[in-house]
Design a protein around this motif. Sequence first.
Motif, short mmCIF file in Angstrom:
data_model
loop_
_atom_site.label_atom_id
_atom_site.label_comp_id
_atom_site.label_asym_id
_atom_site.label_seq_id
_atom_site.Cartn_x
_atom_site.Cartn_y
_atom_site.Cartn_z
N PHE A 563 55.54 -31.22 -13.82
CA PHE A 563 55.27 -30.61 -15.12
C PHE A 563 53.77 -30.36 -15.33
N LEU A 564 53.03 -30.26 -14.24
CA LEU A 564 51.59 -29.97 -14.32
C LEU A 564 51.36 -28.54 -13.84
N ASP A 565 51.86 -27.59 -14.60
CA ASP A 565 51.90 -26.19 -14.16
C ASP A 565 50.51 -25.57 -14.00
N SER A 566 49.50 -26.09 -14.73
CA SER A 566 48.18 -25.46 -14.71
C SER A 566 47.20 -26.17 -13.80
N LEU A 567 47.65 -27.14 -13.03
CA LEU A 567 46.76 -27.97 -12.21
C LEU A 567 46.03 -27.11 -11.17
N LYS A 568 44.68 -27.24 -11.16
CA LYS A 568 43.87 -26.50 -10.21
C LYS A 568 43.15 -27.41 -9.22
N LYS A 569 42.86 -28.63 -9.63
CA LYS A 569 42.12 -29.56 -8.76
C LYS A 569 42.86 -30.89 -8.74
N LEU A 570 43.25 -31.33 -7.55
CA LEU A 570 44.02 -32.57 -7.40
C LEU A 570 43.37 -33.41 -6.32
N SER A 571 43.01 -34.66 -6.68
CA SER A 571 42.38 -35.58 -5.73
C SER A 571 43.33 -36.73 -5.43
N LEU A 572 43.72 -36.83 -4.18
CA LEU A 572 44.64 -37.88 -3.72
C LEU A 572 44.03 -38.58 -2.51
N ASN A 592 55.55 -27.27 -7.47
CA ASN A 592 55.35 -26.74 -8.82
C ASN A 592 53.89 -26.57 -9.20
N VAL A 593 52.95 -26.96 -8.33
CA VAL A 593 51.53 -26.80 -8.65
C VAL A 593 50.98 -25.63 -7.84
N ASP A 594 51.51 -24.46 -8.11
CA ASP A 594 51.13 -23.28 -7.34
C ASP A 594 49.82 -22.66 -7.78
N GLN A 595 49.16 -23.24 -8.82
CA GLN A 595 47.84 -22.75 -9.25
C GLN A 595 46.72 -23.52 -8.57
N LEU A 596 47.04 -24.45 -7.69
CA LEU A 596 46.06 -25.36 -7.10
C LEU A 596 44.98 -24.60 -6.33
N GLN A 597 43.71 -25.00 -6.57
CA GLN A 597 42.58 -24.41 -5.86
C GLN A 597 41.82 -25.42 -5.02
N PHE A 598 41.88 -26.68 -5.40
CA PHE A 598 41.19 -27.74 -4.66
C PHE A 598 42.16 -28.89 -4.45
N LEU A 599 42.27 -29.38 -3.21
CA LEU A 599 43.15 -30.50 -2.90
C LEU A 599 42.43 -31.44 -1.95
N ASP A 600 42.35 -32.71 -2.35
CA ASP A 600 41.71 -33.74 -1.55
C ASP A 600 42.76 -34.72 -1.06
N LEU A 601 42.99 -34.74 0.25
CA LEU A 601 43.92 -35.67 0.87
C LEU A 601 43.21 -36.53 1.92
N MET A 613 53.82 -27.24 3.97
CA MET A 613 54.04 -27.95 2.71
C MET A 613 53.24 -27.31 1.56
N LEU A 614 52.19 -26.54 1.88
CA LEU A 614 51.37 -25.90 0.85
C LEU A 614 51.55 -24.39 0.88
N ARG A 615 52.71 -23.92 1.33
CA ARG A 615 52.90 -22.47 1.47
C ARG A 615 52.90 -21.74 0.13
N LEU A 616 53.15 -22.44 -0.98
CA LEU A 616 53.14 -21.79 -2.29
C LEU A 616 51.76 -21.79 -2.93
N GLN A 617 50.83 -22.56 -2.36
CA GLN A 617 49.48 -22.68 -2.95
C GLN A 617 48.58 -21.58 -2.38
N ARG A 618 48.85 -20.36 -2.74
CA ARG A 618 48.14 -19.21 -2.20
C ARG A 618 46.71 -19.09 -2.73
N ARG A 619 46.37 -19.84 -3.78
CA ARG A 619 45.03 -19.74 -4.38
C ARG A 619 44.09 -20.84 -3.92
N LEU A 620 44.50 -21.65 -2.98
CA LEU A 620 43.67 -22.76 -2.51
C LEU A 620 42.33 -22.25 -1.98
N LYS A 621 41.25 -22.90 -2.43
CA LYS A 621 39.90 -22.54 -1.96
C LYS A 621 39.26 -23.66 -1.16
N GLU A 622 39.61 -24.91 -1.45
CA GLU A 622 39.03 -26.04 -0.72
C GLU A 622 40.13 -27.03 -0.37
#
Length: 937
Positions: A563-572, A592-601, A613-622
């Motif tokens: 339910f975090l539809d607008s999430l752009k930056k996620l740090s894990l 469901n977080v297809d607006q993601l631009q930054f992901l830290d794993l 696994m991130l095929r829907l995250q077309r806007r990822l920048k980092e």
Amino acid sequence: MMIKIGFVLVWFLVSNCGSTRDVVCTLKHLAQNGTLMDCSHMHLTSLSDIYISDVTSLDVSYNQLSEWRSSSLSGLSSLRHFNIRHNDLQELDQHAFQGLEELETLDLSYNNLTALASRTFANLPHLQRLWLGHNQVTTLGTDVFENLTHLRHLDLGHNHLQVLYNNTFSSLAHLNWLGLGSNRLQRLEAGAMTGLDRLINLDLSDNKLQLTSSVYPARVFASLGRLQLLHLEYNDDDPNGEYPDNVFSDLVSLTFLSIDTFSEVFFGRNFAALRNIVSLELSHSCKINYIANTSFEGFKNSTLSFIHFGGCSLQIIEKCAFCQLPALDRLWFIDSDFQTPNHILESLYGLQHQTMTEIKLHGIGDYLPFYHVIDSHSTKYLRNICVKNFAMSSCNIQRVAGHALTVQNTPFFRCLEHVDLSMNALLGDASTFFKLLMSNGPLQSLELQDQIRFTITGAQCLVSQDFRCKDYFRNGGYDENTYTMGFPTPMNISYINISSIFPHLNPLPVNWTFTSAKHLKTLGLSYLGFANCRMTFYGLENLETLSLNGNYCYNMTEQMFDFLDSLKKLSLSNVGFNPQFLKTRGWHLFQNVDQLQFLDLSRNKLSFTDPDMLRLQRRLKELDFSDNRLQKVPVNLDNHGELRMLDLSQNSLSTLTSSERSALDNLASRHAFSLKLVGNPLECACFNLDMVQWLWHTPVSLDGEGRQANYTCTTQTGEITSTERVMAQWMSHWRRCVGVQMFGIALSALLVQLLAIVVTFIVVRSWTQLCYAWKAIRRYRLPRRHHFHRDAYVVYSEAQDDVILACVTLRVAVEERYGVRLLLRDREELPGSVKAETVVQHIDDSWKVVLLVTRDFSQDEWACGFTVQQAQRSITDTMPDRVIVVFLEEPRVLPAMPSLQLLLRMVPERNILHVHRDTPPQHQVWKTLADLITIEH
């Protein structure tokens, strides 16, 4: 003479040793029809003559040039930008730039120039920007800058200048920026600034200019009526003194002043003319320990709105120290010794009933061996100030009393929008923060992260292992599968960071509901000691940044971010994923977080992931996968065309495959793209030389160093070397690898020759046998449906009902509807034919044999005996599915048929059908029968 983009010019230059060096200088097409010749980083020691008239920019930085002839550049008549920084130039003659009349920018920084000759730049009438910093220039003559009437930017920082003489800059009538910082200046002559009528920024920091009248003559800044920014810090290290008179009174346009201080600072009438002053920087080598009521008297009629005290050893601040600053809007106290935050707060008496943007206290009293308590007495003046941003970070605060900051209807409480109480040692009553969070005020951000320790009086169960004590958080009985915790927040809050405040939160509610956080954009929940991540967040549909670093999420639920539809930056980072989780359920976690631009794993000990696994995250920048155990690129880069940065440092990559390199180059061709690979066990073995070469030539920016980054790698023999060394010895490595390959090829050729001799010997001795064997092989072929005259021979009894079933029902349902060629006895056989020979011939001419088994069939000795035996014999290894048995009655009610029983052992179960006698022709079972007849395995 058309020069296209990507054209490469081979430019021959001569080195100091006299040998000829082949250097490839790249020509790049620039905007406004210009061309850049890039010859940087090529170890050049001299320049040969260049004759390319349409080159507008020349870069020979990072070489070893010690001199050049003026004729070397005479052919560059259109040159406007010349970069020669980071070389070994020691002197320049008057004709060094002859023929470059169109030059606009010149960078001579980071050389070894000790002096500048008279009229050095006289041949550059259009020069606008000149960098001479980081040299060893000791003096400047009065005519060095003659004829530079268009110069606007001059950098002379980091040289050895000791005195500024009269009229040094008198010809620079249009100069806006002058940098003289980090020299050895000890004195300014009275006319040193003559001619700088349009100067806006002057940097005299980090010199030896004592704040005395002998160093600063009266009205030395008389010509700087337009100056707006003045840096004088890091000059006077004397703790006692006062500012000289008649020095600053001419700076009527000054808006920013950074200046050294004394133990008892006093800005008197000498500063009264600075009515437009906005910022006063007192944070560099600050020596103030006493601020009196009259310290800022000179600014009482000014627009001074920002004062920064940094690193001061403050001991006393008088009650009315800021009474004469009605325009003060921002006040900073950073890293001040000998003070506590309480003393600073009590000095705000003079700012009561003012409206301010920011009051910031950072590092106040953090060195003391005891903690501080902020109570109502300490904040009695603060509560009467309408301030938007209030910070008390890293101040060793142990406790904030319940009403210290939250007295209702006070200016402070009504105006507060941003609170920062991070990096303290909060312990005990947290009611202040709960009141801030649950208020209806304008609060927009709350920072409480990184506390040394934090507990909540009356709610110690938050840090316990016993979930039953959390009754006050829930209504009714406890159910760990449906338990929900609600968090009321101010309507306007957009930022909450409570990272590292609790020792641990274990166990956790399954559902976290934020009841009024419609505007919340950032939520920091890192290092809270989560024992699991089985929760789902609700009410955060506008959240853009979420940090869960450092928690333990081995048992993470894949619905966590649904339910975090607008999430752009996620740090894990460092969350302890189950090793199989991202491989098997990673796609469900991020779907469901297809607006993601930054992901830290990073730092998760990942060895493998699902590449899609991130095929829907077309806007990822980092993407950050650093500090894991990955052996290949963990995502499919073709899905991420917008990616700007991929961090794979500190992993287990030994190479990058050709497809991975191609995908990386493709990203770099679209836009600026950075890849981090440092800390991987790269190999420089023979199989990997193409990757080493790729590292040297790829357009990808490697580890933030641009192209040609150097990495540690291991050779074929286990020797530790570097990619730079391999490239420097490329031919040696190439020969060694090719030698091994050539030996393998030669050995293979020898073995082939030996094999050919043996085969020839065998063929000669057994020619007749081989010929007959070859003919037998050619005659052998697998049977196919088109090799037979009919598709199926139908076997049935002579009973009237069975004849009608075969010749009417089966014919209509299979032959007419699906085009199957049936061989029916009553339709094909001629009267008087030999029955046994006919049956055998029909079976041989048919692709399949279909037995219609009924009660009459079981009593027909010919059909159930001889015909079934022939059908059995027709089953071979090449045609194992040849017989199809169709039961028209239940097998259990039919009499025993030994021959049929033996046949059924050889027929696969899929070729046995059970059909009711009255089944209509359009039924699906006849389609199944038609498919079984026509199928070819």
